[in-house]
Structures are given as C-alpha cells and as structure tokens.
Design a protein around this motif. Structure first.
Motif, PDB file in Angstrom:
ATOM      1  N   SER A 183      68.779  -3.173  86.654  1.00  0.00           N
ATOM      2  CA  SER A 183      69.331  -3.467  87.972  1.00  0.00           C
ATOM      3  C   SER A 183      68.558  -2.748  89.075  1.00  0.00           C
ATOM      4  O   SER A 183      68.413  -3.271  90.184  1.00  0.00           O
ATOM      5  CB  SER A 183      70.810  -3.067  88.019  1.00  0.00           C
ATOM      6  N   THR A 186      65.703  -4.624  90.636  1.00  0.00           N
ATOM      7  CA  THR A 186      66.079  -5.710  91.535  1.00  0.00           C
ATOM      8  C   THR A 186      66.476  -5.191  92.909  1.00  0.00           C
ATOM      9  O   THR A 186      66.600  -5.982  93.856  1.00  0.00           O
ATOM     10  CB  THR A 186      67.251  -6.540  90.959  1.00  0.00           C
ATOM     11  N   ARG A 187      66.681  -3.882  93.036  1.00  0.00           N
ATOM     12  CA  ARG A 187      67.085  -3.291  94.310  1.00  0.00           C
ATOM     13  C   ARG A 187      65.929  -2.575  95.004  1.00  0.00           C
ATOM     14  O   ARG A 187      65.869  -2.518  96.220  1.00  0.00           O
ATOM     15  CB  ARG A 187      68.251  -2.304  94.096  1.00  0.00           C
ATOM     16  N   CYS A 190      63.274  -4.988  96.936  1.00  0.00           N
ATOM     17  CA  CYS A 190      63.939  -6.130  96.297  1.00  0.00           C
ATOM     18  C   CYS A 190      63.329  -7.475  96.683  1.00  0.00           C
ATOM     19  O   CYS A 190      63.342  -8.406  95.872  1.00  0.00           O
ATOM     20  CB  CYS A 190      65.435  -6.105  96.590  1.00  0.00           C
ATOM     21  N   HIS A 191      62.748  -7.594  97.882  1.00  0.00           N
ATOM     22  CA  HIS A 191      62.179  -8.887  98.260  1.00  0.00           C
ATOM     23  C   HIS A 191      60.870  -9.158  97.527  1.00  0.00           C
ATOM     24  O   HIS A 191      60.575 -10.314  97.197  1.00  0.00           O
ATOM     25  CB  HIS A 191      61.993  -8.954  99.775  1.00  0.00           C
ATOM     26  N   GLY A 193      60.474  -7.981  94.556  1.00  0.00           N
ATOM     27  CA  GLY A 193      61.035  -8.290  93.242  1.00  0.00           C
ATOM     28  C   GLY A 193      61.451  -9.749  93.140  1.00  0.00           C
ATOM     29  O   GLY A 193      61.233 -10.403  92.110  1.00  0.00           O
ATOM     30  N   GLN A 194      62.035 -10.283  94.217  1.00  0.00           N
ATOM     31  CA  GLN A 194      62.409 -11.694  94.237  1.00  0.00           C
ATOM     32  C   GLN A 194      61.176 -12.579  94.177  1.00  0.00           C
ATOM     33  O   GLN A 194      61.169 -13.629  93.523  1.00  0.00           O
ATOM     34  CB  GLN A 194      63.222 -12.005  95.496  1.00  0.00           C
ATOM     35  N   ARG A 197      60.017 -12.620  90.639  1.00  0.00           N
ATOM     36  CA  ARG A 197      60.897 -13.458  89.812  1.00  0.00           C
ATOM     37  C   ARG A 197      60.632 -14.939  90.065  1.00  0.00           C
ATOM     38  O   ARG A 197      60.569 -15.750  89.128  1.00  0.00           O
ATOM     39  CB  ARG A 197      62.367 -13.135  90.107  1.00  0.00           C
ATOM     40  N   TYR A 201      58.020 -14.524  86.883  1.00  0.00           N
ATOM     41  CA  TYR A 201      58.969 -14.446  85.769  1.00  0.00           C
ATOM     42  C   TYR A 201      59.503 -15.822  85.367  1.00  0.00           C
ATOM     43  O   TYR A 201      59.488 -16.189  84.186  1.00  0.00           O
ATOM     44  CB  TYR A 201      60.124 -13.526  86.160  1.00  0.00           C
ATOM     45  N   THR A 215      55.406  -9.990  83.980  1.00  0.00           N
ATOM     46  CA  THR A 215      55.768  -9.779  85.384  1.00  0.00           C
ATOM     47  C   THR A 215      55.407  -8.375  85.847  1.00  0.00           C
ATOM     48  O   THR A 215      54.832  -8.186  86.930  1.00  0.00           O
ATOM     49  CB  THR A 215      57.270 -10.029  85.586  1.00  0.00           C
ATOM     50  N   GLN A 216      55.718  -7.377  85.024  1.00  0.00           N
ATOM     51  CA  GLN A 216      55.449  -5.996  85.407  1.00  0.00           C
ATOM     52  C   GLN A 216      53.949  -5.693  85.431  1.00  0.00           C
ATOM     53  O   GLN A 216      53.467  -4.949  86.289  1.00  0.00           O
ATOM     54  CB  GLN A 216      56.163  -5.043  84.447  1.00  0.00           C
TER      55      GLN A 216
END
Length: 336
Positions: A183, A186-187, A190-191, A193-194, A197, A201, A215-216
C-alpha cells in the motif's frame, strides 16, 4: 517528468487510434501548441505530480469537473492550499535539521563499529529526514495545483466537501504509518505510481511477482541507471510481494479477532524493511549496497524470503469454491 508525459500521451494516442478501450485514450493528435502546453504548462514540472493529457485538455477548455472554474460555484482554494504549503515548510525544516544532525551517507555507509540497534535507529531517522525533502517539494506543488484549480477532483459523498486528489502526491501519514508495503508504494509519489500501473503493470499482464518485478525495474531505470537504484527497486519488488503474502495469510487464515494485532506486526515489518531497502537507494555502486545490507546482517532479505517461502508452502492461496450448477429443468432438457 517530461519523459512520463511524452510516453503517456504517445500511448494514449496509440490506444485511441487502435480502438483500445483505456481510460485516458485520445483519438485526435494534439496540435503543437496543445502538446507544448501539456509538457511545459501547469505546476510541478520538475518533481510532479504527473497528470494525463485528457485531464489537461478538460482544464484548459473549462469542461468536465472544471466547468465552474473562475466562477463563484468553484470550490474555495485558499485554506487547503495554505495547509499544503504549511506542511511543505515544516518538511523543509525537518530536512535541514536532519541533514545536519544525522547525515544519511555518514550513517548508512559509516565504517564505525556500531551496534545493530544504533545503526538501524540512526539510519531510520536519516532516511526519514531524506524523505522530507520530497515531501516539501510535493506539498509545494500541491499548494500550487490547488490554487490553480487543477487539483480539483469532484466532491465527497456529501456533495459539498471538495476533494483535491489530483494535487496530492504523497500523503505523509498514509506512508509513514502504513501497515502494508504494497500500500505504501501506491501512496508514495502516487501519481507516478499510477503512471507505472497504467502503462507498465497492466500491460505486462499476468499476476503475482512477475509484473511487480518488471514494473519496479522499469521504475529503477527511469530514476537512473545506477546499481543502487536498480537494487532498491528490485528489493522493493520482493518487499511488495512479501507484503501481499502477509495480507493473504491475514485475510484467508487468521481469525478476525487477531486482525488488529497482526496489522501492528505487519506495520513493524514494513517500517523495518522499507528502511532496510532504502539504504541501497543512497548507494552509488554495488559495493556500498552490499556493505549496507551486511551491516544489518542481511536480516531484511532473510525475513522477507522466509515469509514468502513459508506463506507459499504452508499457507497456499485458497481458491473460492465453485457453486454447483443448478439441475436443468424439463424444458431445458427437451431443448438440449
């Protein structure tokens, strides 16, 4: 940030032209002015947060959630912007204090013979101070996004309280006190991260460890082609997968009455290992990375791999039982 925007607008246009049903697909090629406005306009051009082209066009044209921008009907922005700015200033002060008091490199890569507890405690404080500089930059951008109105993302369920989700890039409490590493990613930023994804991802496909690892690793390459970055994101993929295994065990095997206690254990695990893998982020080469891990006796790797192995072997994923098919009626039998 320019690379993120370039890739996102290219893939969104490709989706629109090929008919792929994606959330941010665009079917028209932007003009030179629109393209340059998207790349160079708005706030946070150096540190983010990233935003999508379709969000930008709605803002620029005053449509969608921005239809009331510039009128009395648009939410008031001064108070949430000042709150974000104040938080950013506090984070800047914390960074200045921590840099002088517990310098990160001097602690993590010190050759001094420290006890395990002392090295870990000082490194935790140093890493927290280091993170605060990002909090400062992102909260500064957040205040600018809110003032411009671009951070507006609709209202809460009451229909009155405005939300500024598009402006928020790193909610501090959700990061520092989160019980789950899966979690946390995702914080934090976070953008971005989006973005990962949406464009990595979900397009890699599959499930489990593989798409997380890809992804990482791409995130590490984007940050810079150094051993420290690649190792950090490689290890963070292991940490994320480990956190998912813990969550699965909590959900499928532990009684609900133990959930609060297990969450606290999960939180301690997350705090320890986030600090553990963060040491490699500061390293420039593999020798410093291995030196940092060795100074903590590789306990993070041992713990994470043990949890993954035990969770996979002794606590396998429970597949939901399929409902038995209802017996066919006489009419259905005749049709057959």
């Amino acid at each position: 940030m320019l690379v993120l925007k370039l890739i996102s607008i290219s893939m969104d246009y490709q989706d629109g032209m090929t008919g792929k049903k994606s959330k941010h697909a665009v079917s028209e090629l932007p003009s030179i002015l629109e393209y340059c406005g998207y790349l160079g306009g708005m706030n946070g051009i150096m540190v983010g947060p990233h935003f999508y082209y379709d969000d930008y066009t709605r803002y620029a044209s005053g449509t969608g959630e921005y239809a009331n921008l510039g009128t009395q009907k648009f939410p008031r922005r001064a108070l949430p912007a000042l709150k974000a700015l104040g938080t950013g200033i506090l984070c800047a002060g914390l960074f200045a204090f921590a840099t002088k008091t517990v310098p990160r490199s001097a602690i993590i890569f010190s050759k001094e013979d420290m006890s395990f507890f002392k090295r870990f405690t000082l490194s935790f404080l140093a890493n927290m101070g280091y993170r605060s500089r990002f909090y400062f930059a992102w909260h500064l951008s957040e205040s600018a996004y809110i003032l411009s109105g671009f951070g507006f993302d609709g209202y809460e369920e009451d229909g009155k309280t405005a939300t500024w989700t598009k402006a928020i890039n790193a909610p501090i409490a959700d990061i520092e006190l989160n019980p789950s590493a899966a979690s946390v990613v995702t914080r934090w930023n976070c953008h971005t991260g989006q973005w990962l994804r949406t464009y990595v991802y979900e397009r890699v496909g599959g499930r489990g460890f593989w798409p997380v690892l890809v992804t990482q690793i791409i995130s590490g390459v984007w940050h810079g082609m150094t051993t420290g970055y690649v190792l950090f994101f490689f290890n963070s993929a292991i940490l994320i997968h480990c956190s998912r295994v813990i969550y699965r065990i909590q959900k499928e095997y532990l009684p609900k009455k133990y959930l609060a206690v297990s969450n606290e254990v999960h939180r301690v695990h997350t705090l320890f290992n986030l600090n553990y893998v963060a040491g490699s982020y500061a390293a420039g080469n593999v020798y410093k990375c291995l030196g940092w891990f060795a100074s903590l006796y590789y306990l993070g790797h041992i713990e994470m791999l043990t949890i993954i192995l035990v969770g996979t072997i002794f606590f396998p994923r429970k597949h939901p039982k399929r409902k038995a098919a209802a017996p066919a009626s006489q009419d259905e039998k005749k049709k057959a």
